[in-house]
Scaffold this motif. Structure first.
Motif, PDB file in Angstrom:
ATOM      1  N   GLY A   1       9.872 -10.927  15.700  1.00  7.74           N
ATOM      2  CA  GLY A   1       9.081 -10.264  16.704  1.00  7.74           C
ATOM      3  C   GLY A   1       9.913  -9.287  17.494  1.00  7.74           C
ATOM      4  N   ASP A   2       9.327  -8.808  18.562  1.00  8.12           N
ATOM      5  CA  ASP A   2       9.980  -7.801  19.399  1.00  8.12           C
ATOM      6  C   ASP A   2      10.549  -8.403  20.680  1.00  8.12           C
ATOM      7  OD1 ASP A   2       7.679  -8.384  20.743  1.00  8.12           O
ATOM      8  OD2 ASP A   2       6.862  -6.368  20.673  1.00  8.12           O
ATOM      9  N   GLY A   3      10.651  -9.735  20.755  1.00 10.64           N
ATOM     10  CA  GLY A   3      11.199 -10.376  21.935  1.00 10.64           C
ATOM     11  C   GLY A   3      10.183 -10.654  23.019  1.00 10.64           C
ATOM     12  N   THR A   4       8.917 -10.320  22.769  1.00 10.22           N
ATOM     13  CA  THR A   4       7.901 -10.497  23.804  1.00 10.22           C
ATOM     14  C   THR A   4       6.979 -11.671  23.531  1.00 10.22           C
ATOM     15  OG1 THR A   4       6.365  -8.972  22.744  1.00 10.22           O
ATOM     16  CG2 THR A   4       7.887  -8.037  24.337  1.00 10.22           C
ATOM     17  N   GLY A   5       7.236 -12.428  22.500  1.00  9.14           N
ATOM     18  CA  GLY A   5       6.368 -13.553  22.198  1.00  9.14           C
ATOM     19  C   GLY A   5       6.950 -14.404  21.091  1.00  9.14           C
ATOM     20  N   LEU A   6       6.162 -15.353  20.646  1.00  7.41           N
ATOM     21  CA  LEU A   6       6.539 -16.198  19.515  1.00  7.41           C
ATOM     22  C   LEU A   6       5.752 -15.735  18.295  1.00  7.41           C
ATOM     23  CD1 LEU A   6       6.380 -19.723  21.165  1.00  7.41           C
ATOM     24  CD2 LEU A   6       8.399 -18.342  20.719  1.00  7.41           C
ATOM     25  N   THR A   7       6.418 -15.697  17.156  1.00  4.03           N
ATOM     26  CA  THR A   7       5.769 -15.261  15.927  1.00  4.03           C
ATOM     27  C   THR A   7       6.003 -16.289  14.835  1.00  4.03           C
ATOM     28  OG1 THR A   7       6.112 -12.943  16.524  1.00  4.03           O
ATOM     29  CG2 THR A   7       5.641 -13.411  14.208  1.00  4.03           C
ATOM     30  N   ALA A   8       4.931 -16.711  14.169  1.00  8.41           N
ATOM     31  CA  ALA A   8       5.031 -17.614  13.029  1.00  8.41           C
ATOM     32  C   ALA A   8       4.951 -16.770  11.764  1.00  8.41           C
ATOM     33  CB  ALA A   8       3.901 -18.629  13.043  1.00  8.41           C
ATOM     34  N   ILE A   9       5.875 -17.051  10.847  1.00 12.00           N
ATOM     35  CA  ILE A   9       5.945 -16.303   9.599  1.00 12.00           C
ATOM     36  C   ILE A   9       5.758 -17.266   8.433  1.00 12.00           C
ATOM     37  CG2 ILE A   9       7.432 -14.874   8.144  1.00 12.00           C
ATOM     38  CD1 ILE A   9       8.774 -13.932  10.752  1.00 12.00           C
ATOM     39  N   ASP A  10       4.907 -16.889   7.484  1.00 13.45           N
ATOM     40  CA  ASP A  10       4.684 -17.691   6.280  1.00 13.45           C
ATOM     41  C   ASP A  10       5.961 -17.697   5.450  1.00 13.45           C
ATOM     42  OD1 ASP A  10       4.005 -18.303   3.484  1.00 13.45           O
ATOM     43  OD2 ASP A  10       1.939 -18.291   4.199  1.00 13.45           O
ATOM     44  N   ARG A  11       6.526 -18.871   5.197  1.00  7.13           N
ATOM     45  CA  ARG A  11       7.802 -18.910   4.469  1.00  7.13           C
ATOM     46  C   ARG A  11       7.664 -18.557   3.000  1.00  7.13           C
ATOM     47  NH1 ARG A  11       9.262 -25.280   5.400  1.00  7.13           N
ATOM     48  NH2 ARG A  11       7.102 -25.779   5.505  1.00  7.13           N
ATOM     49  N   LYS A  12       6.468 -18.586   2.467  1.00  5.04           N
ATOM     50  CA  LYS A  12       6.281 -18.240   1.050  1.00  5.04           C
ATOM     51  C   LYS A  12       6.250 -16.731   0.820  1.00  5.04           C
ATOM     52  CE  LYS A  12       3.844 -22.472  -0.086  1.00  5.04           C
ATOM     53  NZ  LYS A  12       2.564 -23.060  -0.459  1.00  5.04           N
ATOM     54  N   ASN A  13       5.556 -16.008   1.713  1.00  3.53           N
ATOM     55  CA  ASN A  13       5.400 -14.570   1.477  1.00  3.53           C
ATOM     56  C   ASN A  13       5.981 -13.686   2.586  1.00  3.53           C
ATOM     57  OD1 ASN A  13       3.501 -14.656   3.555  1.00  3.53           O
ATOM     58  ND2 ASN A  13       1.766 -14.807   2.153  1.00  3.53           N
ATOM     59  N   GLY A  14       6.469 -14.282   3.682  1.00  2.00           N
ATOM     60  CA  GLY A  14       7.085 -13.505   4.755  1.00  2.00           C
ATOM     61  C   GLY A  14       6.116 -12.782   5.658  1.00  2.00           C
ATOM     62  N   GLU A  15       4.825 -13.024   5.492  1.00  4.02           N
ATOM     63  CA  GLU A  15       3.827 -12.351   6.326  1.00  4.02           C
ATOM     64  C   GLU A  15       3.639 -13.081   7.653  1.00  4.02           C
ATOM     65  OE1 GLU A  15       0.193 -11.522   4.313  1.00  4.02           O
ATOM     66  OE2 GLU A  15       1.214 -10.677   2.571  1.00  4.02           O
ATOM     67  N   ILE A  16       3.272 -12.322   8.670  1.00 11.61           N
ATOM     68  CA  ILE A  16       3.018 -12.901   9.990  1.00 11.61           C
ATOM     69  C   ILE A  16       1.728 -13.701   9.953  1.00 11.61           C
ATOM     70  CG2 ILE A  16       2.467 -12.373  12.402  1.00 11.61           C
ATOM     71  CD1 ILE A  16       4.371 -10.000  12.182  1.00 11.61           C
ATOM     72  N   VAL A  17       1.797 -14.953  10.413  1.00 11.10           N
ATOM     73  CA  VAL A  17       0.633 -15.831  10.463  1.00 11.10           C
ATOM     74  C   VAL A  17      -0.060 -15.697  11.812  1.00 11.10           C
ATOM     75  CG1 VAL A  17      -0.144 -18.237  10.326  1.00 11.10           C
ATOM     76  CG2 VAL A  17       1.725 -17.447   8.874  1.00 11.10           C
ATOM     77  N   TRP A  18       0.717 -15.732  12.890  1.00  8.16           N
ATOM     78  CA  TRP A  18       0.177 -15.554  14.230  1.00  8.16           C
ATOM     79  C   TRP A  18       1.296 -15.137  15.179  1.00  8.16           C
ATOM     80  CZ3 TRP A  18       2.873 -18.601  17.469  1.00  8.16           C
ATOM     81  CH2 TRP A  18       3.295 -19.844  17.051  1.00  8.16           C
TER      82      TRP A  18
END
Length: 75
Positions: A1-18
């Motif tokens: 992320g950009d330091g302004t929040g929490l980001t969950a990333i799918d470990r299989k494909n690297g896409e942002i989940v939320w």
């Protein structure tokens, strides 16, 4: 992320989940703690957040009377 929040990333494909944004930018203090599918994180503005690890939804937030500038811990 950009330091302004929490980001969950799918470990299989690297896409942002939320992404979860707090009350203000660059507010997070320390590393989050994850227990039983809940992420606990503290902020410089004396808040402790509980966030669903699955959905990124805020479960609750509590503003402490003193400093919250500590990493969450499990007892």
């Amino acid at each position: 992320g950009d330091g302004t929040g929490l980001t969950a990333i799918d470990r299989k494909n690297g896409e942002i989940v939320w992404t979860f944004k707090g009350k203000s930018e660059n507010d997070w203090f320390g590393s989050p703690l994850v227990v039983d599918g809940v992420i606990y994180v503290t902020t410089y503005r004396r808040f402790v957040y509980a966030i669903s690890a699955e959905t990124g939804t805020q479960l609750w937030a509590y503003r402490v009377a003193g400093s919250a500038m500590a990493r969450p811990a499990l007892d």
